[in-house]
Design a protein around this motif. Structure first.
Motif, short mmCIF file in Angstrom:
data_model
loop_
_atom_site.label_atom_id
_atom_site.label_comp_id
_atom_site.label_asym_id
_atom_site.label_seq_id
_atom_site.Cartn_x
_atom_site.Cartn_y
_atom_site.Cartn_z
N LEU A 159 1.66 0.69 4.45
CA LEU A 159 2.02 -0.60 4.13
C LEU A 159 0.74 -1.63 4.93
CD1 LEU A 159 3.77 -2.83 2.41
CD2 LEU A 159 5.47 -2.73 4.60
N ARG A 160 0.64 -0.88 6.11
CA ARG A 160 -0.32 -1.64 6.94
C ARG A 160 -1.81 -0.98 7.48
NH1 ARG A 160 0.06 -6.03 8.93
NH2 ARG A 160 -0.57 -5.24 11.00
N ASP A 161 -2.08 -0.03 6.30
CA ASP A 161 -3.25 0.71 6.55
C ASP A 161 -4.76 -0.07 6.17
OD1 ASP A 161 -3.28 1.00 3.91
OD2 ASP A 161 -3.06 3.19 4.00
N GLN A 162 -4.53 -1.15 5.68
CA GLN A 162 -5.66 -1.94 5.07
C GLN A 162 -6.34 -1.08 3.97
OE1 GLN A 162 -8.32 -3.64 8.28
NE2 GLN A 162 -6.70 -4.07 9.34
N MET A 163 -5.74 -0.33 3.38
CA MET A 163 -6.30 0.35 2.02
C MET A 163 -5.43 -0.25 0.91
SD MET A 163 -8.43 2.72 3.41
CE MET A 163 -8.37 3.99 1.95
N LEU A 164 -6.04 -0.79 -0.14
CA LEU A 164 -5.39 -1.38 -1.07
C LEU A 164 -5.12 -0.28 -2.34
CD1 LEU A 164 -7.53 -4.59 -1.70
CD2 LEU A 164 -5.48 -4.22 -0.39
N ASP A 165 -5.50 0.87 -2.12
CA ASP A 165 -5.08 1.97 -3.15
C ASP A 165 -3.95 2.75 -2.56
OD1 ASP A 165 -6.60 3.07 -1.13
OD2 ASP A 165 -7.39 4.67 -2.43
N SER A 166 -3.45 2.33 -1.44
CA SER A 166 -2.18 3.10 -0.98
C SER A 166 -1.04 2.08 -1.00
CB SER A 166 -2.18 3.58 0.47
OG SER A 166 -2.53 2.53 1.67
N TYR A 167 0.41 2.45 -0.67
CA TYR A 167 1.41 1.46 -0.96
C TYR A 167 2.54 2.10 -0.22
CZ TYR A 167 2.12 4.61 -5.05
OH TYR A 167 2.14 5.57 -5.69
N TRP A 168 3.72 1.14 0.00
CA TRP A 168 4.93 1.47 0.26
C TRP A 168 5.86 1.46 -0.81
CZ3 TRP A 168 9.00 -2.53 0.23
CH2 TRP A 168 10.19 -2.10 0.54
N GLN A 169 6.44 2.69 -1.07
CA GLN A 169 7.49 2.78 -2.27
C GLN A 169 8.98 3.03 -1.74
OE1 GLN A 169 6.30 5.57 -5.30
NE2 GLN A 169 8.41 5.62 -6.11
N SER A 170 9.71 1.99 -2.17
CA SER A 170 11.18 2.27 -1.82
C SER A 170 11.86 3.34 -2.37
CB SER A 170 11.80 0.85 -2.03
OG SER A 170 11.80 0.73 -3.41
N ASP A 171 13.10 3.67 -1.87
CA ASP A 171 13.51 4.79 -2.64
C ASP A 171 15.19 4.57 -2.23
OD1 ASP A 171 14.51 7.40 -3.55
OD2 ASP A 171 13.94 8.36 -1.86
N GLY A 172 15.65 3.66 -2.96
CA GLY A 172 17.25 3.33 -2.79
C GLY A 172 17.40 2.17 -3.78
N PRO A 173 18.57 1.61 -3.41
CA PRO A 173 19.27 0.22 -4.27
C PRO A 173 18.52 -0.80 -3.75
CG PRO A 173 20.94 0.98 -2.63
CD PRO A 173 19.64 2.19 -2.66
N GLN A 174 18.78 -1.99 -4.73
CA GLN A 174 18.05 -3.12 -4.20
C GLN A 174 18.98 -3.85 -3.48
OE1 GLN A 174 16.56 -4.96 -7.84
NE2 GLN A 174 14.63 -3.90 -7.78
N PRO A 175 18.72 -4.67 -2.37
CA PRO A 175 17.38 -5.22 -2.42
C PRO A 175 16.65 -4.16 -1.54
CG PRO A 175 19.22 -6.55 -1.00
CD PRO A 175 19.78 -5.67 -1.88
N HIS A 176 15.48 -4.22 -1.46
CA HIS A 176 14.55 -3.52 -0.58
C HIS A 176 14.10 -4.44 0.51
CE1 HIS A 176 14.70 -0.44 -3.70
NE2 HIS A 176 14.25 -1.26 -4.87
N LEU A 177 14.22 -3.98 1.70
CA LEU A 177 14.08 -4.54 2.93
C LEU A 177 12.80 -4.20 3.87
CD1 LEU A 177 17.78 -5.11 4.03
CD2 LEU A 177 16.29 -6.55 2.54
N ILE A 178 11.92 -5.14 4.31
CA ILE A 178 11.00 -4.87 5.33
C ILE A 178 11.41 -5.72 6.36
CG2 ILE A 178 8.64 -5.14 5.67
CD1 ILE A 178 7.93 -4.98 2.68
#
Length: 190
Positions: free
Chosen positions: A50-69
């Motif tokens: 989420l913080r690596d400054q690479m637009l081809d990587s991402y955070w993926q949640s794994d659980g029920p909503q709401p997903h929290l940051i």
């Protein structure tokens, strides 16, 4: 590439706020000064992506909503903007469609300061934050909640998040603004 996935095409990271010449000298990215946590994540798809400054990587949640940051600061911090990179073309049903931005001193006093509906975003989404008096938000804790995804998707992808604060003048800058010779002579301690 380890974790975070890849779209096959490298996208160059361009800071959405600091790349603007007018705003570059007025704002700073403060995400590195915080402790980040997530409600859930798939292994290899967490805060680092989420913080690596690479637009081809991402955070993926794994659980029920709401997903929290959760973004926690050591001291009460002024937050002026949040920039989120999402790409509907790549992530489809994993793309957030409804976000809630909450601020507070701790988890038990969070107040919603903004709620956004995203319609097939493709790039940076800038969210200016204002308190109820239309001033900047000052907070120990910032929470970004993904309330819904496009096409009723369950898990979410967010590719990058940047947090911004206005620059504060340095002590030396304030001292250098003295205009008389007597005051300038006294600006340093011995």
């Amino acid at each position: 590439m380890s974790g975070g996935g890849s779209s096959g095409v490298f996208k160059k990271f361009i800071d959405p706020i600091l790349s603007n010449a007018e705003r570059k000298n007025s704002y700073q990215e403060i995400g590195e000064n915080a402790v980040w946590s997530l409600s859930s994540c798939k292994p290899g798809y967490g805060v680092d992506q989420l913080r690596d400054q690479m637009l081809d990587s991402y955070w993926q949640s794994d659980g029920p909503q709401p997903h929290l940051i959760n973004v926690q600061f050591r001291r009460k911090t002024i937050v002026s903007d949040i920039a989120i990179y999402a790409d509907f073309k790549l992530d489809e049903s994993y793309t957030p469609s409804k976000l809630s931005i909450r601020c507070g001193n701790h988890f038990n006093d969070l107040q919603e300061v903004d709620q956004r509906t995203l319609r097939e975003p493709s790039g940076w989404v800038n969210i200016p934050l204002k308190n109820k008096h239309d001033g900047p938000v000052k907070s120990f804790l910032l929470q970004i909640a993904v309330l819904a995804n496009h096409q009723n998707g369950r898990d979410t992808h967010i590719r990058q998040i940047r947090i911004y604060s206005p620059l504060t003048p340095q002590k030396d800058d304030e001292l250098n603004s003295f205009s008389t010779v007597q005051l300038r002579m006294m600006k340093t301690l011995r």
